[in-house]
Scaffold this motif. Structure first.
Motif, PDB file in Angstrom:
ATOM      1  N   VAL A 328       0.905  -1.111   0.092  1.00 50.67           N
ATOM      2  CA  VAL A 328      -0.032   0.121  -0.017  1.00 50.67           C
ATOM      3  C   VAL A 328       0.782   1.310   0.194  1.00 50.67           C
ATOM      4  O   VAL A 328       0.433   2.237  -0.858  1.00 50.67           O
ATOM      5  CB  VAL A 328      -0.791  -0.120   1.208  1.00 50.67           C
ATOM      6  CG1 VAL A 328      -1.735   1.461   1.517  1.00 50.67           C
ATOM      7  CG2 VAL A 328      -1.966  -1.039   1.055  1.00 50.67           C
ATOM      8  N   ASP A 329       1.816   1.249   0.960  1.00 50.82           N
ATOM      9  CA  ASP A 329       2.818   2.567   0.963  1.00 50.82           C
ATOM     10  C   ASP A 329       3.464   2.845  -0.325  1.00 50.82           C
ATOM     11  O   ASP A 329       3.401   3.665  -0.832  1.00 50.82           O
ATOM     12  CB  ASP A 329       3.667   2.300   2.007  1.00 50.82           C
ATOM     13  CG  ASP A 329       3.348   2.454   3.323  1.00 50.82           C
ATOM     14  OD1 ASP A 329       2.202   2.844   3.489  1.00 50.82           O
ATOM     15  OD2 ASP A 329       3.938   1.987   4.350  1.00 50.82           O
ATOM     16  N   ILE A 330       3.935   1.579  -0.862  1.00 56.21           N
ATOM     17  CA  ILE A 330       4.609   1.966  -2.356  1.00 56.21           C
ATOM     18  C   ILE A 330       3.556   2.379  -3.290  1.00 56.21           C
ATOM     19  O   ILE A 330       3.943   3.164  -4.375  1.00 56.21           O
ATOM     20  CB  ILE A 330       5.352   0.656  -2.841  1.00 56.21           C
ATOM     21  CG1 ILE A 330       6.708   0.362  -1.825  1.00 56.21           C
ATOM     22  CG2 ILE A 330       5.891   0.754  -4.137  1.00 56.21           C
ATOM     23  CD1 ILE A 330       7.175  -0.906  -1.870  1.00 56.21           C
ATOM     24  N   ILE A 331       2.273   1.918  -3.527  1.00 60.31           N
ATOM     25  CA  ILE A 331       1.384   2.521  -4.463  1.00 60.31           C
ATOM     26  C   ILE A 331       1.290   3.632  -4.294  1.00 60.31           C
ATOM     27  O   ILE A 331       1.288   4.488  -5.304  1.00 60.31           O
ATOM     28  CB  ILE A 331       0.085   1.602  -4.231  1.00 60.31           C
ATOM     29  CG1 ILE A 331       0.055   0.139  -4.582  1.00 60.31           C
ATOM     30  CG2 ILE A 331      -1.089   2.131  -4.833  1.00 60.31           C
ATOM     31  CD1 ILE A 331      -0.952  -0.806  -4.245  1.00 60.31           C
ATOM     32  N   ARG A 332       1.077   4.097  -3.130  1.00 58.45           N
ATOM     33  CA  ARG A 332       0.798   5.724  -2.751  1.00 58.45           C
ATOM     34  C   ARG A 332       2.031   6.512  -2.915  1.00 58.45           C
ATOM     35  O   ARG A 332       1.846   7.483  -3.517  1.00 58.45           O
ATOM     36  CB  ARG A 332       0.273   5.859  -1.229  1.00 58.45           C
ATOM     37  CG  ARG A 332      -1.107   5.122  -1.126  1.00 58.45           C
ATOM     38  CD  ARG A 332      -1.231   5.367   0.358  1.00 58.45           C
ATOM     39  NE  ARG A 332      -2.826   4.840   0.500  1.00 58.45           N
ATOM     40  CZ  ARG A 332      -3.477   4.590   1.699  1.00 58.45           C
ATOM     41  NH1 ARG A 332      -2.644   4.605   2.708  1.00 58.45           N
ATOM     42  NH2 ARG A 332      -4.487   4.123   1.806  1.00 58.45           N
ATOM     43  N   GLN A 333       2.970   6.050  -2.667  1.00 57.18           N
ATOM     44  CA  GLN A 333       4.514   6.769  -2.993  1.00 57.18           C
ATOM     45  C   GLN A 333       4.846   6.988  -4.431  1.00 57.18           C
ATOM     46  O   GLN A 333       5.017   7.998  -4.844  1.00 57.18           O
ATOM     47  CB  GLN A 333       5.681   6.106  -2.439  1.00 57.18           C
ATOM     48  CG  GLN A 333       7.044   6.630  -2.536  1.00 57.18           C
ATOM     49  CD  GLN A 333       6.771   8.160  -1.787  1.00 57.18           C
ATOM     50  OE1 GLN A 333       6.614   8.433  -0.794  1.00 57.18           O
ATOM     51  NE2 GLN A 333       7.239   9.190  -2.890  1.00 57.18           N
ATOM     52  N   ARG A 334       4.418   5.885  -5.201  1.00 52.85           N
ATOM     53  CA  ARG A 334       4.623   5.854  -6.520  1.00 52.85           C
ATOM     54  C   ARG A 334       3.675   7.067  -7.387  1.00 52.85           C
ATOM     55  O   ARG A 334       3.782   7.656  -8.236  1.00 52.85           O
ATOM     56  CB  ARG A 334       4.600   4.400  -7.341  1.00 52.85           C
ATOM     57  CG  ARG A 334       5.132   4.530  -8.737  1.00 52.85           C
ATOM     58  CD  ARG A 334       4.935   3.101  -9.227  1.00 52.85           C
ATOM     59  NE  ARG A 334       5.938   2.135  -8.776  1.00 52.85           N
ATOM     60  CZ  ARG A 334       6.285   0.976  -9.128  1.00 52.85           C
ATOM     61  NH1 ARG A 334       5.620   0.569 -10.170  1.00 52.85           N
ATOM     62  NH2 ARG A 334       7.333   0.040  -8.700  1.00 52.85           N
ATOM     63  N   SER A 335       2.540   6.800  -6.723  1.00 49.35           N
ATOM     64  CA  SER A 335       1.434   7.931  -7.322  1.00 49.35           C
ATOM     65  C   SER A 335       2.019   9.235  -7.040  1.00 49.35           C
ATOM     66  O   SER A 335       1.784  10.148  -7.884  1.00 49.35           O
ATOM     67  CB  SER A 335       0.020   7.260  -6.352  1.00 49.35           C
ATOM     68  OG  SER A 335      -0.750   8.349  -7.012  1.00 49.35           O
ATOM     69  N   GLU A 336       2.304   9.362  -5.798  1.00 52.54           N
ATOM     70  CA  GLU A 336       2.922  10.959  -5.395  1.00 52.54           C
ATOM     71  C   GLU A 336       3.882  11.311  -6.085  1.00 52.54           C
ATOM     72  O   GLU A 336       4.078  12.659  -6.650  1.00 52.54           O
ATOM     73  CB  GLU A 336       3.226  10.862  -3.893  1.00 52.54           C
ATOM     74  CG  GLU A 336       3.457  12.184  -3.337  1.00 52.54           C
ATOM     75  CD  GLU A 336       3.926  12.185  -2.072  1.00 52.54           C
ATOM     76  OE1 GLU A 336       4.672  13.026  -1.739  1.00 52.54           O
ATOM     77  OE2 GLU A 336       3.214  11.482  -1.011  1.00 52.54           O
ATOM     78  N   TYR A 337       4.811  10.344  -6.471  1.00 52.00           N
ATOM     79  CA  TYR A 337       6.176  10.682  -7.300  1.00 52.00           C
ATOM     80  C   TYR A 337       5.754  11.025  -8.693  1.00 52.00           C
ATOM     81  O   TYR A 337       6.108  12.017  -9.143  1.00 52.00           O
ATOM     82  CB  TYR A 337       6.936   9.203  -7.483  1.00 52.00           C
ATOM     83  CG  TYR A 337       8.193   9.494  -8.379  1.00 52.00           C
ATOM     84  CD1 TYR A 337       9.344  10.197  -7.920  1.00 52.00           C
ATOM     85  CD2 TYR A 337       8.160   8.979  -9.690  1.00 52.00           C
ATOM     86  CE1 TYR A 337      10.334  10.212  -8.788  1.00 52.00           C
ATOM     87  CE2 TYR A 337       9.284   9.048 -10.445  1.00 52.00           C
ATOM     88  CZ  TYR A 337      10.307   9.616 -10.029  1.00 52.00           C
ATOM     89  OH  TYR A 337      11.499   9.759 -11.136  1.00 52.00           O
ATOM     90  N   LYS A 338       4.691  10.482  -9.401  1.00 50.10           N
ATOM     91  CA  LYS A 338       4.359  10.702 -10.629  1.00 50.10           C
ATOM     92  C   LYS A 338       3.494  12.192 -10.639  1.00 50.10           C
ATOM     93  O   LYS A 338       3.743  12.989 -11.654  1.00 50.10           O
ATOM     94  CB  LYS A 338       3.016   9.769 -11.189  1.00 50.10           C
ATOM     95  CG  LYS A 338       3.728   8.341 -11.375  1.00 50.10           C
ATOM     96  CD  LYS A 338       2.599   7.488 -11.934  1.00 50.10           C
ATOM     97  CE  LYS A 338       3.131   5.960 -12.244  1.00 50.10           C
ATOM     98  NZ  LYS A 338       1.933   4.908 -12.619  1.00 50.10           N
ATOM     99  N   GLU A 339       2.764  12.434  -9.594  1.00 45.36           N
ATOM    100  CA  GLU A 339       2.077  13.677  -9.390  1.00 45.36           C
ATOM    101  C   GLU A 339       3.356  14.742  -9.336  1.00 45.36           C
ATOM    102  O   GLU A 339       2.995  15.835  -9.940  1.00 45.36           O
ATOM    103  CB  GLU A 339       1.391  14.002  -8.161  1.00 45.36           C
ATOM    104  CG  GLU A 339      -0.096  13.105  -8.303  1.00 45.36           C
ATOM    105  CD  GLU A 339      -0.874  13.697  -9.471  1.00 45.36           C
ATOM    106  OE1 GLU A 339      -0.975  14.951  -9.502  1.00 45.36           O
ATOM    107  OE2 GLU A 339      -1.325  12.831 -10.455  1.00 45.36           O
ATOM    108  N   ASN A 340       4.301  14.568  -8.528  1.00 51.10           N
ATOM    109  CA  ASN A 340       5.392  15.582  -8.349  1.00 51.10           C
ATOM    110  C   ASN A 340       6.164  15.879  -9.498  1.00 51.10           C
ATOM    111  O   ASN A 340       6.811  16.731  -9.847  1.00 51.10           O
ATOM    112  CB  ASN A 340       6.416  14.928  -7.292  1.00 51.10           C
ATOM    113  CG  ASN A 340       5.783  15.166  -5.895  1.00 51.10           C
ATOM    114  OD1 ASN A 340       4.835  15.828  -5.676  1.00 51.10           O
ATOM    115  ND2 ASN A 340       6.295  14.420  -4.983  1.00 51.10           N
ATOM    116  N   ARG A 341       6.125  14.585 -10.356  1.00 48.59           N
ATOM    117  CA  ARG A 341       7.142  14.824 -11.754  1.00 48.59           C
ATOM    118  C   ARG A 341       6.077  15.711 -12.764  1.00 48.59           C
ATOM    119  O   ARG A 341       6.799  16.483 -13.564  1.00 48.59           O
ATOM    120  CB  ARG A 341       7.177  13.398 -12.545  1.00 48.59           C
ATOM    121  CG  ARG A 341       7.906  12.504 -11.803  1.00 48.59           C
ATOM    122  CD  ARG A 341       9.242  12.626 -12.032  1.00 48.59           C
ATOM    123  NE  ARG A 341       9.421  11.975 -13.623  1.00 48.59           N
ATOM    124  CZ  ARG A 341      10.743  11.629 -14.071  1.00 48.59           C
ATOM    125  NH1 ARG A 341      11.730  11.914 -13.563  1.00 48.59           N
ATOM    126  NH2 ARG A 341      10.662  11.189 -15.665  1.00 48.59           N
TER     127      ARG A 341
END
Length: 364
Positions: A328-341
């Motif tokens: 769950v944490d990695i799913i959310r972190q990866r989503s946030e990374y995409k948004e930050n990009r």
């Protein structure tokens, strides 16, 4: 950090060997209704298997809904997706052909769901490497199977816990075969995967990575093997030329005992036991096996089928629960990374880099 509300991901779970502790781990984990607040679980198995093990755990309050071909998963309940209809013989603690066959049925169905986007992440319960072998499955474990399924160029077996992260250059190989697989290209590939994963999946902007030597005392400058001088150091040097904070090679025997791993965001070990013995000793039963390098997200507990305690109401679900939270944490972190990009102005990074610490590492 985004102020948008966090979505609740759908997490698929492959059941593992039906005679191991996988089903008990699932029931123990999701008998706590609070787990449904963080994810919607979808178990790839069938009702009869779940009910068999539920009877061995009479003190746990576990309920579920079953589904077959539709994808309407209930976000307020555990969902059991039927992978087979036939009756099968469940014999806890026994290594049988049936145990392996149905472990793979579950894994294949869950992987297909992951590829098609039915589920947001996958947590795999343990399989036994011997009884899963067949004409259609010739892999040494989950990691190479998933590498092939997702057509990844390379993947990294990345063991993670709150206080330590260890990746492997080689995985399930006989010790006699290890040295011939330690190449500059292999080390660079694994270091790139680790670095990218630490940034994208763990939110570490400038990760520091330690590399262990292959030989005792990291070769003692060529006196005890020369792989450190001819292969490992050149790989580290090349990574540094690409602005990666990579250090070593460090002697593996003293590295963890002296707590040096605490100074790094990740550690690259050369072979299985070199990395996993200290990892499992320090992770205190809550380690997670993460497959870095896939388009999708897969985690698993850091242990095996535990046939010796299967069906005896003795399994510890700590690592399995950690694998759920990790997914769950990695799913959310990866989503946030995409948004930050997409919007760099939202990105919060550390302005101060510990240059003095890096210089100290260089000197070592």
């Amino acid at each position: 950090m985004s102020n948008a509300p966090q979505f609740k991901p759908v997490i698929g779970i492959s059941i593992g060997d039906i005679n191991g502790i996988g089903t008990e781990l699932v029931i123990r984990t999701f008998s706590d209704s609070r787990m449904l607040d963080i994810c919607t679980p979808v178990i790839f198995a069938n009702n009869k298997l779940i009910n068999f093990y539920r009877k061995t755990l009479p003190d746990l309050n576990f309920s579920y809904q079953s589904c077959k071909e539709d994808r309407r998963f209930n976000p307020k309940q555990v969902n059991v997706f039927h992978c087979w209809e036939e009756d099968i013989n469940v014999t806890p603690g026994q290594l049988t052909e049936t145990g392996g066959t149905y472990a793979i049925k579950s894994l294949v169905a869950a992987t297909q769901a992951l590829k098609e986007g039915w589920i947001d992440g996958l947590v795999t319960a343990p399989i036994h490497k011997k009884n899963v072998q067949s004409e259609t499955f010739k892999h040494s474990g989950h990691t190479p199977f998933l590498k092939e399924a997702f057509e990844a160029k390379d993947v990294l077996m990345f063991m993670t816990a709150e206080n330590i992260r260890v990746g492997l250059v080689t995985e399930h190989l006989p010790v006699a075969e290890v040295a011939k697989h330690i190449t500059k290209e292999a080390i660079i590939s694994k270091l790139q995967l680790m670095r990218d994963s630490l940034i994208r999946d763990f939110g570490i902007d400038k990760p520091r990575i330690a590399v262990l030597g292959l030989n005792p005392h990291a070769g003692d400058e060529g006196l005890i093997g020369n792989e450190e001088e001819t292969i490992i150091r050149p790989a580290i040097k090349e990574m540094k030329q690409h602005n990666a904070l990579v250090f070593g090679p460090y002697p593996a025997d003293a590295f963890f005992a002296r707590g040096q791993h605490e100074r790094f965001d990740g550690v690259l070990a050369m072979y299985h036991d070199q990395g996993l013995i200290p990892f499992k000793s320090l992770a205190i039963g809550e380690g997670v096996n993460y497959t870095a390098g896939l388009k999708a997200i897969r985690t698993s507990p850091d242990h095996g089928t535990a046939f010796d305690i299967a069906g005896k109401n003795k399994a510890d679900a700590s690592s399995f629960i950690a694998a759920i939270f990790g997914c769950v944490d990695i799913i959310r972190q990866r989503s946030e990374y995409k948004e930050n990009r997409k919007n760099p102005l939202r990105r919060i990074t550390s302005v101060v880099l510990a240059n003095t610490e890096d210089e100290k590492l260089e000197e070592e």
